[in-house]
Design a protein around this motif. Structure first.
Motif, PDB file in Angstrom:
ATOM      1  N   VAL A  66      23.258  19.212  35.888  1.00  0.00           N
ATOM      2  CA  VAL A  66      24.525  18.668  35.156  1.00  0.00           C
ATOM      3  C   VAL A  66      24.716  17.149  35.657  1.00  0.00           C
ATOM      4  O   VAL A  66      24.937  16.054  34.928  1.00  0.00           O
ATOM      5  CB  VAL A  66      25.819  18.988  35.315  1.00  0.00           C
ATOM      6  N   ALA A  67      24.663  16.996  36.924  1.00  0.00           N
ATOM      7  CA  ALA A  67      24.646  15.612  37.673  1.00  0.00           C
ATOM      8  C   ALA A  67      23.738  14.725  37.147  1.00  0.00           C
ATOM      9  O   ALA A  67      23.966  13.486  36.974  1.00  0.00           O
ATOM     10  CB  ALA A  67      24.591  15.565  39.114  1.00  0.00           C
ATOM     11  N   CYS A  68      22.698  15.106  36.975  1.00  0.00           N
ATOM     12  CA  CYS A  68      21.381  14.553  36.466  1.00  0.00           C
ATOM     13  C   CYS A  68      21.648  13.876  34.967  1.00  0.00           C
ATOM     14  O   CYS A  68      21.435  12.729  34.832  1.00  0.00           O
ATOM     15  CB  CYS A  68      19.868  15.243  36.494  1.00  0.00           C
ATOM     16  N   HIS A  69      22.407  14.674  34.107  1.00  0.00           N
ATOM     17  CA  HIS A  69      22.604  14.379  32.681  1.00  0.00           C
ATOM     18  C   HIS A  69      23.700  13.235  32.751  1.00  0.00           C
ATOM     19  O   HIS A  69      23.667  12.390  31.954  1.00  0.00           O
ATOM     20  CB  HIS A  69      23.125  15.533  31.908  1.00  0.00           C
ATOM     21  N   ARG A  70      24.746  13.421  33.800  1.00  0.00           N
ATOM     22  CA  ARG A  70      25.752  12.597  33.699  1.00  0.00           C
ATOM     23  C   ARG A  70      25.263  11.278  34.047  1.00  0.00           C
ATOM     24  O   ARG A  70      25.848  10.297  33.881  1.00  0.00           O
ATOM     25  CB  ARG A  70      26.995  13.076  34.655  1.00  0.00           C
ATOM     26  N   MET A  71      24.520  11.209  34.911  1.00  0.00           N
ATOM     27  CA  MET A  71      23.948   9.837  35.587  1.00  0.00           C
ATOM     28  C   MET A  71      22.760   9.121  34.717  1.00  0.00           C
ATOM     29  O   MET A  71      22.207   8.172  34.831  1.00  0.00           O
ATOM     30  CB  MET A  71      23.149  10.033  36.975  1.00  0.00           C
ATOM     31  N   GLY A  72      22.294   9.995  33.530  1.00  0.00           N
ATOM     32  CA  GLY A  72      21.500   9.421  32.608  1.00  0.00           C
ATOM     33  C   GLY A  72      19.955   9.769  32.881  1.00  0.00           C
ATOM     34  O   GLY A  72      18.916   9.307  32.325  1.00  0.00           O
ATOM     35  N   VAL A  73      19.980  10.669  34.102  1.00  0.00           N
ATOM     36  CA  VAL A  73      18.478  10.974  34.425  1.00  0.00           C
ATOM     37  C   VAL A  73      18.233  12.269  33.795  1.00  0.00           C
ATOM     38  O   VAL A  73      18.903  13.148  33.431  1.00  0.00           O
ATOM     39  CB  VAL A  73      18.602  11.268  36.090  1.00  0.00           C
ATOM     40  N   HIS A  74      16.846  12.485  33.417  1.00  0.00           N
ATOM     41  CA  HIS A  74      16.472  13.729  32.902  1.00  0.00           C
ATOM     42  C   HIS A  74      15.924  14.836  33.842  1.00  0.00           C
ATOM     43  O   HIS A  74      14.968  14.320  34.522  1.00  0.00           O
ATOM     44  CB  HIS A  74      14.981  13.563  31.875  1.00  0.00           C
ATOM     45  N   PRO A  75      16.667  15.866  33.788  1.00  0.00           N
ATOM     46  CA  PRO A  75      16.214  17.121  34.700  1.00  0.00           C
ATOM     47  C   PRO A  75      15.221  17.939  34.074  1.00  0.00           C
ATOM     48  O   PRO A  75      15.399  18.297  32.993  1.00  0.00           O
ATOM     49  CB  PRO A  75      17.474  17.582  35.038  1.00  0.00           C
ATOM     50  N   THR A  76      14.367  18.099  34.925  1.00  0.00           N
ATOM     51  CA  THR A  76      13.278  19.185  34.544  1.00  0.00           C
ATOM     52  C   THR A  76      13.047  20.320  35.892  1.00  0.00           C
ATOM     53  O   THR A  76      13.004  19.884  36.608  1.00  0.00           O
ATOM     54  CB  THR A  76      11.957  18.681  33.865  1.00  0.00           C
ATOM     55  N   ALA A  77      13.445  21.488  35.275  1.00  0.00           N
ATOM     56  CA  ALA A  77      13.638  22.696  36.339  1.00  0.00           C
ATOM     57  C   ALA A  77      12.533  23.540  36.181  1.00  0.00           C
ATOM     58  O   ALA A  77      11.636  23.851  35.444  1.00  0.00           O
ATOM     59  CB  ALA A  77      14.924  23.513  36.078  1.00  0.00           C
ATOM     60  N   PHE A  78      11.939  23.664  37.813  1.00  0.00           N
ATOM     61  CA  PHE A  78      10.777  24.769  38.182  1.00  0.00           C
ATOM     62  C   PHE A  78      11.521  25.978  38.869  1.00  0.00           C
ATOM     63  O   PHE A  78      12.038  25.633  39.920  1.00  0.00           O
ATOM     64  CB  PHE A  78       9.881  23.972  38.871  1.00  0.00           C
ATOM     65  N   LEU A  79      11.495  27.126  38.268  1.00  0.00           N
ATOM     66  CA  LEU A  79      12.123  28.050  38.888  1.00  0.00           C
ATOM     67  C   LEU A  79      11.063  29.170  39.307  1.00  0.00           C
ATOM     68  O   LEU A  79      10.252  29.594  38.584  1.00  0.00           O
ATOM     69  CB  LEU A  79      13.137  29.005  38.147  1.00  0.00           C
ATOM     70  N   ALA A  80      10.906  29.307  40.511  1.00  0.00           N
ATOM     71  CA  ALA A  80       9.373  30.423  41.037  1.00  0.00           C
ATOM     72  C   ALA A  80       9.745  31.839  40.621  1.00  0.00           C
ATOM     73  O   ALA A  80      10.375  32.418  41.255  1.00  0.00           O
ATOM     74  CB  ALA A  80       9.537  29.902  42.417  1.00  0.00           C
ATOM     75  N   ASP A  81       9.087  32.061  39.354  1.00  0.00           N
ATOM     76  CA  ASP A  81       9.520  33.127  38.844  1.00  0.00           C
ATOM     77  C   ASP A  81       8.088  33.741  38.246  1.00  0.00           C
ATOM     78  O   ASP A  81       7.067  33.123  38.510  1.00  0.00           O
ATOM     79  CB  ASP A  81      10.528  33.408  37.939  1.00  0.00           C
ATOM     80  N   SER A  82       8.272  35.070  37.536  1.00  0.00           N
ATOM     81  CA  SER A  82       6.908  35.501  37.064  1.00  0.00           C
ATOM     82  C   SER A  82       6.028  34.824  36.018  1.00  0.00           C
ATOM     83  O   SER A  82       5.197  35.001  35.823  1.00  0.00           O
ATOM     84  CB  SER A  82       7.133  37.016  36.655  1.00  0.00           C
ATOM     85  N   THR A  83       6.865  33.619  35.546  1.00  0.00           N
ATOM     86  CA  THR A  83       6.279  32.953  34.557  1.00  0.00           C
ATOM     87  C   THR A  83       5.257  31.714  34.894  1.00  0.00           C
ATOM     88  O   THR A  83       4.851  30.957  34.268  1.00  0.00           O
ATOM     89  CB  THR A  83       7.394  32.438  33.392  1.00  0.00           C
ATOM     90  N   THR A  84       5.487  31.472  36.123  1.00  0.00           N
ATOM     91  CA  THR A  84       4.701  30.400  36.915  1.00  0.00           C
ATOM     92  C   THR A  84       3.405  30.580  37.588  1.00  0.00           C
ATOM     93  O   THR A  84       3.157  31.788  37.696  1.00  0.00           O
ATOM     94  CB  THR A  84       5.600  29.551  37.818  1.00  0.00           C
ATOM     95  N   SER A  85       2.694  29.776  37.894  1.00  0.00           N
ATOM     96  CA  SER A  85       1.215  30.063  38.756  1.00  0.00           C
ATOM     97  C   SER A  85       1.476  30.638  39.972  1.00  0.00           C
ATOM     98  O   SER A  85       0.762  31.191  40.574  1.00  0.00           O
ATOM     99  CB  SER A  85       0.428  28.838  38.692  1.00  0.00           C
ATOM    100  N   MET A  86       2.895  30.630  40.388  1.00  0.00           N
ATOM    101  CA  MET A  86       3.030  31.398  41.741  1.00  0.00           C
ATOM    102  C   MET A  86       2.688  32.844  41.712  1.00  0.00           C
ATOM    103  O   MET A  86       2.121  33.443  42.495  1.00  0.00           O
ATOM    104  CB  MET A  86       4.294  31.183  42.383  1.00  0.00           C
ATOM    105  N   ALA A  87       2.968  33.348  40.418  1.00  0.00           N
ATOM    106  CA  ALA A  87       2.730  34.642  40.066  1.00  0.00           C
ATOM    107  C   ALA A  87       1.188  35.103  40.228  1.00  0.00           C
ATOM    108  O   ALA A  87       0.760  36.130  40.276  1.00  0.00           O
ATOM    109  CB  ALA A  87       3.339  35.083  38.643  1.00  0.00           C
ATOM    110  N   LYS A  88       0.338  34.020  39.978  1.00  0.00           N
ATOM    111  CA  LYS A  88      -1.131  34.192  40.043  1.00  0.00           C
ATOM    112  C   LYS A  88      -1.555  33.794  41.320  1.00  0.00           C
ATOM    113  O   LYS A  88      -2.781  33.936  41.648  1.00  0.00           O
ATOM    114  CB  LYS A  88      -1.804  33.082  38.947  1.00  0.00           C
TER     115      LYS A  88
END
Ligand code: NCD
Length: 311
Positions: A66-88
């Protein structure tokens, strides 16, 4: 890619903040909240923040988004879960290197240990904001807690702030004690003996074995969740019941706290264990103010690190 900003530095530890810079961020957050200050969002419109979370989070991650959006910055989130290469089998370090190689303008990271963050920072010139590392640091939480105390009590200097519960495993308490002392407050804790913090940050701090004594001393009380995931052993039923009887913040246990004191908790809380839901009705409770203030503190911090002008 050249960026239009001049990055100031990173925020990894409370020791990166002088009392003046902490007050500046808090004052800016208060101005953003009241509408006295407005970010020039057009300035940041091509900036991207990578929010990288290797540990679970609800409010901190959403708050940064929310803070990024309000500052005009685009946030892009990485959550270490089973859909990422950490699962590999990819390591945290290589995952981080991969995300950094995409050259975001800011990296917000939550990692299981502080050393991992220091290593990442040593290898990049991109500003890094700590969103919680192991049991060690959570600087934006400390800032939002200080802002909430200043907003609700009119000051933080000379306040007597008591952390209650699993203090030894709490990065919230470890960052809190450093910042609050820098800002002139007294800090103590109340916990079972085996949750008493052992680190040097706490050597001069009072420890109340009895919550009643701590609450009679305190003007601000901050409850903490039992960090079972960091214990390395499971708590027996008897031990847990004894903890709940003595340290859960509920109507009965809180009765020794003064009428003008403040009751806080970083969240998440577990109603049956550390903070009873009925307490949310108590006018001294500031849990949701903390959440609201978190967005403004993070806006101010992001603005500071990326040099985003505010009118
Ligand atoms: C805390 C955290 O993750 O350190 N929550 C938060 O960030 N607001 C506390 C916890 O997990 O108990």
């Amino acid at each position: 890619m050249s960026t239009p900003h001049t990055a100031k530095s990173s925020l990894l530890r409370i020791e990166n903040l002088t009392p003046q810079s902490a007050h500046r961020i808090i004052q800016q957050a208060l101005k953003l909240k009241s509408g006295q200050s407005t970010p020039q969002v057009s300035f940041a419109k091509r900036l991207v923040a990578a929010l990288v979370f290797f540990e679970p989070s609800t409010r901190t991650r959403f708050s940064f988004e929310v803070a990024c959006h309000r500052m005009g910055v685009h946030p892009t989130a990485f959550l270490a879960d089973s859909t990422t290469s950490m699962a590999k089998g990819e390591t945290l370090h290589e995952t981080m290197n991969t995300l950094i190689a995409m050259r975001p303008d800011l990296v917000v990271v939550r990692a299981p240990a502080h050393a991992q963050l220091e290593k990442i920072l040593a290898e990049t010139s991109i500003p890094v904001l700590n969103a919680g590392t192991g049991v060690e640091e959570h600087p934006t939480q400390a800032l939002l807690d200080a802002m909430t105390i200043i907003e609700r009590k009119g000051r933080i200097e000379s306040e007597r702030i008591l952390f209650v519960g699993d203090v030894s495993h709490s990065r919230v308490a470890n960052s809190g004690i450093q910042l609050f002392k820098r800002l002139g407050a007294e800090v103590a804790c109340s916990s079972p003996v085996d949750m008493k913090p052992q680190s040097k940050l706490w050597v001069d701090a009072r420890h109340f074995e009895n919550l009643k004594d701590g609450l009679q001393w305190a003007t601000v009380c901050i409850g903490l969740r039992i960090q079972k995931e960091r214990h390395g052993r499971s708590m027996g039923q008897e031990e847990l019941q004894s903890y709940i009887r003595q340290f859960r913040l509920d109507k009965k246990n809180i009765s020794d706290l003064s009428a003008d004191a403040l009751i806080m908790h970083p969240g998440p809380f577990v109603p049956e264990e550390d903070f009873s839901e009925e307490l949310l009705q108590d006018s001294r409770v500031a849990l949701h103010d903390q959440v609201t203030n978190g967005v403004y503190v993070r806006m101010a911090t992001i603005g500071d690190l990326l040099g985003i002008p505010c009118t």
